[in-house]
Motif scaffolding. Structure first.
Motif, PDB file in Angstrom:
ATOM      1  N   GLY A 195       0.808  -1.220   0.000  1.00  0.00           N
ATOM      2  CA  GLY A 195       0.000   0.000   0.000  1.00  0.00           C
ATOM      3  C   GLY A 195       0.835   1.262   0.000  1.00  0.00           C
ATOM      4  O   GLY A 195       0.330   2.344   0.265  1.00  0.00           O
ATOM      5  N   TRP A 197       3.780   3.647  -2.185  1.00  0.00           N
ATOM      6  CA  TRP A 197       4.364   3.855  -3.497  1.00  0.00           C
ATOM      7  C   TRP A 197       5.509   4.846  -3.373  1.00  0.00           C
ATOM      8  O   TRP A 197       5.375   5.857  -2.677  1.00  0.00           O
ATOM      9  CB  TRP A 197       3.335   4.414  -4.464  1.00  0.00           C
ATOM     10  CG  TRP A 197       2.106   3.581  -4.580  1.00  0.00           C
ATOM     11  CD1 TRP A 197       0.943   3.744  -3.869  1.00  0.00           C
ATOM     12  CD2 TRP A 197       1.895   2.459  -5.440  1.00  0.00           C
ATOM     13  NE1 TRP A 197       0.024   2.793  -4.242  1.00  0.00           N
ATOM     14  CE2 TRP A 197       0.580   2.000  -5.202  1.00  0.00           C
ATOM     15  CE3 TRP A 197       2.686   1.813  -6.384  1.00  0.00           C
ATOM     16  CZ2 TRP A 197       0.038   0.917  -5.881  1.00  0.00           C
ATOM     17  CZ3 TRP A 197       2.138   0.736  -7.062  1.00  0.00           C
ATOM     18  CH2 TRP A 197       0.830   0.296  -6.807  1.00  0.00           C
ATOM     19  N   ILE A 253      -3.133   4.909 -11.925  1.00  0.00           N
ATOM     20  CA  ILE A 253      -4.026   6.054 -12.056  1.00  0.00           C
ATOM     21  C   ILE A 253      -4.388   6.594 -10.683  1.00  0.00           C
ATOM     22  O   ILE A 253      -4.934   5.892  -9.848  1.00  0.00           O
ATOM     23  CB  ILE A 253      -5.312   5.670 -12.802  1.00  0.00           C
ATOM     24  CG1 ILE A 253      -4.973   5.205 -14.218  1.00  0.00           C
ATOM     25  CG2 ILE A 253      -6.261   6.849 -12.861  1.00  0.00           C
ATOM     26  CD1 ILE A 253      -6.156   4.690 -14.989  1.00  0.00           C
ATOM     27  N   ARG A 254      -4.022   7.843 -10.466  1.00  0.00           N
ATOM     28  CA  ARG A 254      -4.403   8.496  -9.219  1.00  0.00           C
ATOM     29  C   ARG A 254      -4.807   9.913  -9.591  1.00  0.00           C
ATOM     30  O   ARG A 254      -4.134  10.565 -10.388  1.00  0.00           O
ATOM     31  CB  ARG A 254      -3.203   8.504  -8.270  1.00  0.00           C
ATOM     32  CG  ARG A 254      -3.579   8.590  -6.824  1.00  0.00           C
ATOM     33  CD  ARG A 254      -4.043   7.236  -6.283  1.00  0.00           C
ATOM     34  NE  ARG A 254      -4.353   7.341  -4.855  1.00  0.00           N
ATOM     35  CZ  ARG A 254      -5.581   7.570  -4.393  1.00  0.00           C
ATOM     36  NH1 ARG A 254      -6.581   7.711  -5.208  1.00  0.00           N
ATOM     37  NH2 ARG A 254      -5.794   7.639  -3.090  1.00  0.00           N
ATOM     38  N   GLN A 255      -5.908  10.382  -8.997  1.00  0.00           N
ATOM     39  CA  GLN A 255      -6.378  11.718  -9.361  1.00  0.00           C
ATOM     40  C   GLN A 255      -5.639  12.779  -8.567  1.00  0.00           C
ATOM     41  O   GLN A 255      -4.900  12.498  -7.637  1.00  0.00           O
ATOM     42  CB  GLN A 255      -7.893  11.825  -9.156  1.00  0.00           C
ATOM     43  CG  GLN A 255      -8.704  10.804  -9.955  1.00  0.00           C
ATOM     44  CD  GLN A 255      -8.475  10.876 -11.450  1.00  0.00           C
ATOM     45  OE1 GLN A 255      -8.167  11.936 -11.992  1.00  0.00           O
ATOM     46  NE2 GLN A 255      -8.601   9.742 -12.138  1.00  0.00           N
ATOM     47  N   PRO A 258      -6.664  13.429  -4.382  1.00  0.00           N
ATOM     48  CA  PRO A 258      -6.245  12.334  -3.488  1.00  0.00           C
ATOM     49  C   PRO A 258      -4.733  12.140  -3.438  1.00  0.00           C
ATOM     50  O   PRO A 258      -4.215  11.642  -2.431  1.00  0.00           O
ATOM     51  CB  PRO A 258      -6.917  11.096  -4.088  1.00  0.00           C
ATOM     52  CG  PRO A 258      -7.928  11.572  -5.034  1.00  0.00           C
ATOM     53  CD  PRO A 258      -7.587  12.959  -5.426  1.00  0.00           C
ATOM     54  N   SER A 261      -3.433  13.945  -0.519  1.00  0.00           N
ATOM     55  CA  SER A 261      -3.748  13.248   0.734  1.00  0.00           C
ATOM     56  C   SER A 261      -2.822  12.052   0.934  1.00  0.00           C
ATOM     57  O   SER A 261      -2.374  11.786   2.047  1.00  0.00           O
ATOM     58  CB  SER A 261      -5.191  12.744   0.733  1.00  0.00           C
ATOM     59  OG  SER A 261      -6.046  13.719   0.219  1.00  0.00           O
ATOM     60  N   ASP A 262      -2.541  11.328  -0.157  1.00  0.00           N
ATOM     61  CA  ASP A 262      -1.637  10.179  -0.069  1.00  0.00           C
ATOM     62  C   ASP A 262      -0.264  10.605   0.426  1.00  0.00           C
ATOM     63  O   ASP A 262       0.345   9.939   1.266  1.00  0.00           O
ATOM     64  CB  ASP A 262      -1.453   9.520  -1.447  1.00  0.00           C
ATOM     65  CG  ASP A 262      -2.702   8.806  -1.908  1.00  0.00           C
ATOM     66  OD1 ASP A 262      -3.618   8.654  -1.081  1.00  0.00           O
ATOM     67  OD2 ASP A 262      -2.754   8.414  -3.077  1.00  0.00           O
ATOM     68  N   ALA A 265      -0.412  11.542   4.049  1.00  0.00           N
ATOM     69  CA  ALA A 265      -0.573  10.339   4.870  1.00  0.00           C
ATOM     70  C   ALA A 265       0.688   9.484   4.909  1.00  0.00           C
ATOM     71  O   ALA A 265       0.765   8.523   5.661  1.00  0.00           O
ATOM     72  CB  ALA A 265      -1.744   9.506   4.347  1.00  0.00           C
ATOM     73  N   SER A 267       1.820   7.628   2.410  1.00  0.00           N
ATOM     74  CA  SER A 267       1.793   6.414   1.592  1.00  0.00           C
ATOM     75  C   SER A 267       2.485   6.629   0.245  1.00  0.00           C
ATOM     76  O   SER A 267       2.638   5.692  -0.527  1.00  0.00           O
ATOM     77  CB  SER A 267       0.364   5.908   1.396  1.00  0.00           C
ATOM     78  OG  SER A 267      -0.429   6.868   0.781  1.00  0.00           O
ATOM     79  N   GLU A 400      -4.984   8.476 -18.719  1.00  0.00           N
ATOM     80  CA  GLU A 400      -5.664   7.368 -18.043  1.00  0.00           C
ATOM     81  C   GLU A 400      -5.643   6.115 -18.908  1.00  0.00           C
ATOM     82  O   GLU A 400      -5.432   5.003 -18.419  1.00  0.00           O
ATOM     83  CB  GLU A 400      -7.110   7.746 -17.725  1.00  0.00           C
ATOM     84  CG  GLU A 400      -7.234   8.747 -16.595  1.00  0.00           C
ATOM     85  CD  GLU A 400      -8.650   9.269 -16.434  1.00  0.00           C
ATOM     86  OE1 GLU A 400      -8.923   9.885 -15.395  1.00  0.00           O
ATOM     87  OE2 GLU A 400      -9.482   9.077 -17.340  1.00  0.00           O
TER      88      GLU A 400
END
Lengths: 428, 290
Positions: A195, A197, A253-255, A258, A261-262, A265, A267, A400
């Motif tokens: 989880g 990256w 794919i990550r918007q 978020p 936030s990742d 956090a 991550s 995408e």
């Protein structure tokens, strides 16, 4: 009896409406000018609060103009709202919009050129105080259409604690694409892939354009009437990202939102994002945040981005009032204040020598990274064409598709033909 | 005497005027404007013949949206009605605390779609979302619910099913009240098995409810837009773009009102065709008397 009462009520109501309508008409002739101001919040953070505070201070500073600040969502939503309002005859007087909307706004006839106001303010002497890199997108065909406000560049964020833990130098972020891959492999070895990256490049055309430029290519023509998608440099940019995905260093794919936030956090260890997110990231992260220039390839280049002030075509009196508001919001002190509180790059050179700004930079060395990046590498304008919203969405979709596993050749070929169709009516 | 006969007309007049102004007039206007160029280049509409329709029918994107919408609608309508019927039949048998279950299943219907979409977005988060947390706890690998173009449409369909099943269940329960106990008892005594009871007795007796649920499920499916706007904005790779969101995109994001009008006209006409087809076929078989 009942009839009489209702008749009286009716008369009172009519009189009230007449008085109200008359009162409003009168107010429009003299007295305070009332302006509606649409503004977006384009990055994560509590920018709406900061904006409301500044507008309140403007209203308190004088009594000729009253501005109502109207939060309108992200850049896209604000543009939708402004153009719909304009086209239905109810335009706001002034708005902060994504600067690349300029071609579309001109085409609709929604905005007025600002040259006469700039002239009255001192002409070149006035405009030269704004950073050069930010003025290019505002000037088209010899006229100035907007004033820079919440400007940014893409910025490279990294988690210094993660760097230390993995044995990387916390003061030396990767400088080019190869180093990004190397650093990612070190981080992946240390943290594993549960989880977490090593890097994230969120889906956004605004991060795609600088990569194409860095690979030595171009994306759109200066006149905004054509776009080159099916190119070797585009393939190179995607090659870079696909490698990261294939190696398991990056989620495909990550918007946009978020991804921040990742990073906060913990991550994600390295993040491509906007300078505009700096304030929010520094306030929210409980680790040591590092910032660097965007890693490059062949060419040392970055693009600018963010929102400008546009004045809508209303009437001379309201346009003048809107101009007063715009100059107040972008004077040296307020440009500095906006930059300090939000993290956006201060748009004026004279902001940087203000004592409060110097103190701010001393306390937050990251605050100056974007400014340094603008000074030390080439700066090109944001992705700007006619039908910009539609083409930007097309580019996001291409990203995408390809990162999601679609065939790169067919995807680029089809995207190129769709872009050509969208721009067909703009060929001369 | 004459005035008396006029009174009902007068009473329906306000509602009729309202409906005409806000439903039939805009629909007709959209149909009319669909034959015009009306976009940022043509601020004043200009006659375009069938141009908007031709452009749409030739674009792969349009057909992708049509296929997304068909897949969404069929799976939504199928899953939610079957699940609702199943739950209703079971709850109908529950002798104690039936209203507790009814309220529990109905609850999602009362949550506005926008709020429901936010809740589901949190559950779908890839790294710390609720669903993936459970998956990981039981040793399964995480799924990228909203960012994988092969899964995203399924994920937004789930939200629709979750939201509407309770409502359809309640309607089915009302229908099941019309199935007399004596009839079921008689069937049991005659030795009819569960399937026979369902298909020969229950379904025919609640066919009016079934028909009504089918119609509103079709409408709910085709008008799905809130969760798309909030959760995916049609992405990734256009895989969750449904027709109403597509209209919104063309009309307000790209300000191409001509294309948006053409899409609206096509949606209205196909809805009309579907509903009249259903009334002409299934509607004839519906049993209204109890």
């Amino acid at each position: 009896m009942l009839k009489k009462v209702s008749l009286i009520c009716l008369i009172l109501l009519m009189a009230g409406i007449a008085a109200w309508a008359g009162g409003r008409g009168e107010q429009a002739e003299t007295g305070t000018v009332y302006l509606r101001f649409y503004y977006p919040v384009g990055v994560a953070g509590d920018h709406a609060r900061i904006m409301e505070g500044m507008v309140r201070d403007f209203n308190a500073s004088q009594d000729e103009v009253f501005v109502e600040a109207i939060f309108s969502g992200g850049y896209r939503e604000t543009m939708e709202r402004a153009q719909t309002a304009y086209l239905s005859g109810n335009a706001p007087e002034v708005a902060v919009l994504d600067a690349p909307a300029t071609y579309d706004l001109i085409e609709m006839g929604a905005i007025v050129p600002l040259d006469q106001y700039i002239e009255a303010e001192g002409g070149d002497a006035y405009i030269s105080r704004f950073l050069d890199g930010f003025m290019e997108i505002a000037r088209l065909e010899g006229q100035t259409w907007s004033i820079p406000f919440q400007r940014s560049t893409p910025l490279f964020y990294y988690n210094k604690d993660h760097f230390r833990a993995a044995g990387l130098d916390p003061d030396a972020p990767p400088r080019n694409w190869d180093e990004v891959a190397q650093y990612s492999s070190v981080l992946a070895d240390h943290f594993g892939n549960d989880g977490r990256w090593p890097i994230q490049i969120p889906i956004n055309f605004w991060l795609l354009k600088p990569m194409v430029l860095q690979a030595g290519g171009t994306l759109e023509s200066d006149d905004g009437r054509s776009v080159s998608i099916d190119t070797a440099e585009m393939r190179e940019a995607f090659g870079y990202m696909l490698d990261l995905v294939d190696q398991g260093y990056m989620a495909p794919i990550r918007q946009w939102a978020p991804s921040v936030s990742d990073f906060i956090a913990g991550s994600v260890s390295m993040l491509y994002n906007s300078t505009g997110s700096l304030g929010h990231i520094e306030r929210s992260a409980d680790f040591d945040v590092g910032t660097g220039f965007l890693p490059t390839q062949q060419r040392q280049v970055v693009i600018e981005g963010g929102g400008n002030f546009f004045i809508f075509d209303t009437d001379e009196r309201r346009q003048q009032a809107a101009w007063e508001f715009v100059t107040w919001m972008t004077n040296a002190e307020n440009a500095a204040r906006w930059s300090i509180e939000s993290g956006y790059v201060a748009v004026r050179e004279d902001s940087y020598s203000l004592p409060e700004y110097e103190q701010h930079v001393e306390r937050n060395p990251n605050a100056i990274t974007a400014f340094n990046q603008l000074q030390s590498v080439e700066v090109e304008r944001n992705f700007m064409t006619y039908q910009q919203a539609q083409l930007a969405e097309l580019l996001n979709e291409v990203k995408e598709d390809i990162l999601g596993g679609a065939n790169i050749d067919t995807t680029l070929r089809e995207a190129q033909s769709r872009a050509d169709t969208i721009l067909a009516r703009f060929q001369r | 005497m004459k005035v008396r006969r006029l009174i009902p007309y007068l009473y329906v007049l306000p509602a009729f005027v309202f409906l005409f102004l806000f439903t039939y007039y805009p629909a007709g206007f959209a149909l009319f404007r669909s034959f015009f160029h009306w976009n940022t280049s043509f601020i004043q509409p200009e006659f375009a013949g069938l141009f908007n329709y031709r452009q749409l029918l030739q674009s792969r994107r349009f057909w992708q949206v049509v296929s997304n919408t068909v897949i969404y609608s069929l799976s939504f309508i199928g899953a939610s009605t079957i699940l609702a019927l199943f739950l209703a039949v079971q709850i109908n048998k529950i002798k104690r605390a039936g209203s507790f279950y009814k309220a529990t299943f109905f609850y999602p219907t009362m949550i506005p779609m926008a709020a429901a979409a936010m809740i589901w977005m949190f559950m779908y988060l890839p790294d710390y979302g609720l669903i993936n947390a459970y998956l990981r706890r039981y040793g399964m690998s995480s799924v990228n619910w909203l960012n994988d173009r092969n899964i995203a449409l399924f994920s937004v369909t789930m939200v629709g099913i979750w939201k509407y099943t309770g409502y359809y269940m309640l309607l089915f329960l009302a229908g099941l009240r019309n199935v007399p106990d004596e009839l079921m008892d008689a069937a049991m005594i005659e030795g009819a098995n569960g399937r026979q009871r369902l298909f020969k007795i229950i379904l025919p007796l609640i066919s009016s409810h079934l028909f009504f649920i089918l119609i509103i499920a079709i409408i709910n499916a085709l008008e799905a837009v809130d969760q798309i706007y909030i959760m995916t904005q049609g992405g990734p790779s256009n895989s969750t773009n449904l027709i109403v969101y597509f209209i919104y995109q063309q009309g307000f994001r790209f300000w191409d009102m001509g294309t948006a009008s053409a899409l609206t006209a096509m949606l209205i006409v196909s809805l009309l065709l579907i509903v009249s087809f259903l009334f002409a076929t299934l509607g004839k078989k519906v049993y209204y008397e109890v």
